[in-house]
Write a protein that holds these residues in place. Structure first.
Motif, PDB file in Angstrom:
ATOM      1  N   LYS A   1       3.706   4.142  -5.017  1.00 23.90           N
ATOM      2  CA  LYS A   1       3.524   3.767  -3.623  1.00 23.90           C
ATOM      3  C   LYS A   1       2.033   3.250  -3.321  1.00 23.90           C
ATOM      4  O   LYS A   1       1.628   2.416  -2.644  1.00 23.90           O
TER       5      LYS A   1
ATOM      6  N   THR B   1       1.279  -0.099  -5.118  1.00 21.43           N
ATOM      7  CA  THR B   1       1.941  -1.127  -4.429  1.00 21.43           C
ATOM      8  C   THR B   1       1.057  -1.620  -3.240  1.00 21.43           C
ATOM      9  O   THR B   1       1.002  -2.712  -2.941  1.00 21.43           O
TER      10      THR B   1
ATOM     11  N   GLY C   1      13.651   8.317  -1.609  1.00 25.56           N
ATOM     12  CA  GLY C   1      12.972   7.256  -0.944  1.00 25.56           C
ATOM     13  C   GLY C   1      13.843   6.233  -0.750  1.00 25.56           C
ATOM     14  O   GLY C   1      13.628   5.215   0.428  1.00 25.56           O
TER      15      GLY C   1
END
Length: 444
Positions: free
Chosen positions: A88, A91, A234
């Motif tokens: 995460k 990204t 997620g």
């Protein structure tokens, strides 16, 4: 006119070590290899460069990189115990904080690091593949750049696939003799089954090489087998439906026709004997990334079983965000030592994996990965006069177990000297380093 490179040892990979050997290069190809005296007699008018107490080896091949992430070296250390948090943060940094020029600079700086380590060819997975192709072209590195595709939501398959088609059409226009384009459905947890099937069909119809992360982590295994774990949570939070296939990642990829493309699969840690047989039967290839696997705590891939089974296996560094260095000599040493828990792997065996193994995994066998007449003149010179290397009884052992990329003093790609005299020839490394400092401040 040919150019002759001679050294204390020549390591052709395809044959025995040549003491006081030489390699003759004309244009982009090797035209002669053998004892120095013989090569000098064959090419009497040639310009010669001699390297004392050094070994000339076939250029190293790194079959799994993410050069665009070079600016994140050391950036994700605190998240390494939580792979979902690691992905995460990565990204967000790449998509929201880095500009296109930042990504180009990051990829170019990473390509420079590869050349400095004697790497002459990379297989690079990139969300910004056009930037990576430009980076390889600018520094003179050989490679295949795989355009990544994402899309876990089956409702968006058509839209995501059309984006991939558009990007690949652009990449094909950027191809050159040294740099080719491929495609990469990112991973089983980021690309839904229907999109995997479309990408497989696309790769086969367009004859595109395909690379994919596979069987990398416990979290991925939990999602694919049981539909649970951090990836499942997620997806649920994003309102994305996921139906677990209830099998191993490798079997799942076979069911979704990915293995029909004879893909290059990065990692392959979570595999059993049945999976290994499937990999062999389908002609699938493996990019073994031992240091990255260990650093992220994912485990250890069965490297020796891949070799015993006859699977085409190569070495990859992964990104420096998960490894910290792009150094295939260092990777070779780690791969050989870690594998000895299962069975001995010699220096010669692992160097073959780092060269000819990489060529096989990229379907470039006989073109690169060895020093032989007619092959591309991709080579590296390793200085072997340091305290950490002497005495040298066997240059292959010294290369794998005593040396690193920092001992490389010359890298040649397609006959072009792209790294020499402690400098990457085709780009301004000082400017790139200054820009990397700017990107660091932006990410912080």
């Amino acid at each position: 006119m040919a150019k002759i490179y001679s050294a204390s040892w020549v390591v052709p990979i395809a044959g025995e070590v040549i003491e006081d050997g030489a390699v003759a290069v004309e244009g982009s190809r090797v035209v002669g290899i053998g004892p120095e005296a013989v090569i000098r007699e064959r090419f009497p008018q040639s310009h010669q460069r001699r390297f004392s107490q050094a070994a000339i080896i076939s250029g190293l091949i790194n079959t799994h990189t993410h050069l665009e992430l070079t600016a994140m070296r050391g950036y994700l250390e605190n998240e390494e115990s939580d792979f979902f948090a690691w992905l995460k943060k990565l990204t967000i940094a790449r998509l929201e904080r880095m500009s296109s020029d930042d990504i180009l600079v990051s990829a170019t700086f990473g390509a420079c690091e590869a050349l400095r380590a004697g790497i002459t060819c990379v297989a690079d997975a990139s969300d910004s593949a056009a930037m990576s192709m430009r980076a390889l072209r600018d520094v003179g590195l050989r490679g295949v750049v795989f355009q990544e595709s994402f899309g876990p939501d089956a409702r968006l398959v058509k839209e995501n696939f059309e984006k991939l088609e558009t990007k690949v059409a652009h990449l094909k226009q950027l191809e050159s003799e040294r740099v080719k384009a491929g495609i990469s459905p990112h991973a089983p947890y980021t690309v839904c089954g229907a999109q995997l099937e479309l990408i497989s069909e696309f790769a086969l119809s367009k004859e595109l090489p395909l690379m994919m992360h596979a069987a990398e982590s416990a979290a991925e295994d939990a999602l694919i087998r049981n539909g649970c774990g951090m990836f499942a949570d997620g997806l649920a939070k994003r309102g994305i439906e996921w139906s677990a296939p209830g099998t191993s990642t490798i079997r799942y990829l076979k069911e979704r026709h990915i293995l029909e493309t004879r893909p290059l699969l990065a990692h392959c840690i979570r595999v059993d004997e049945s999976d290994i047989e499937i990999l062999f039967e389908t002609g699938s290839k493996v990019a073994h990334c031992p240091k990255s696997n260990a650093k992220l705590g994912h485990g250890r891939a069965p490297f020796t079983r891949f070799l015993q089974q006859g699977i085409s296996v190569s070495l990859g560094s992964d990104s420096v965000a998960s490894n910290n260095t792009c150094d295939i000599l260092e990777e070779s040493r780690y791969a050989a030592l870690a594998a000895r828990e299962d069975a001995p792997v010699s220096a010669a065996e692992v160097l073959e994996v780092a060269t000819r193994g990489g060529a096989r995994c990229l379907d470039l066998q006989g073109v690169i990965g060895e020093l032989s007449e007619g092959a591309q003149a991709d080579l590296a010179v390793i200085l072997m006069k340091g305290n950490h290397q002497l005495p040298v009884y066997d240059p292959v052992v010294a290369a794998v177990f005593s040396s690193s990329g920092r001992d490389v003093i010359l890298t040649v790609v397609a006959g072009e000297e792209v790294y020499k005299d402690d400098s990457v020839v085709n780009v301004d490394e000082e400017r790139l380093a200054a820009r990397m400092a700017e990107i660091r401040r932006k990410l912080l």
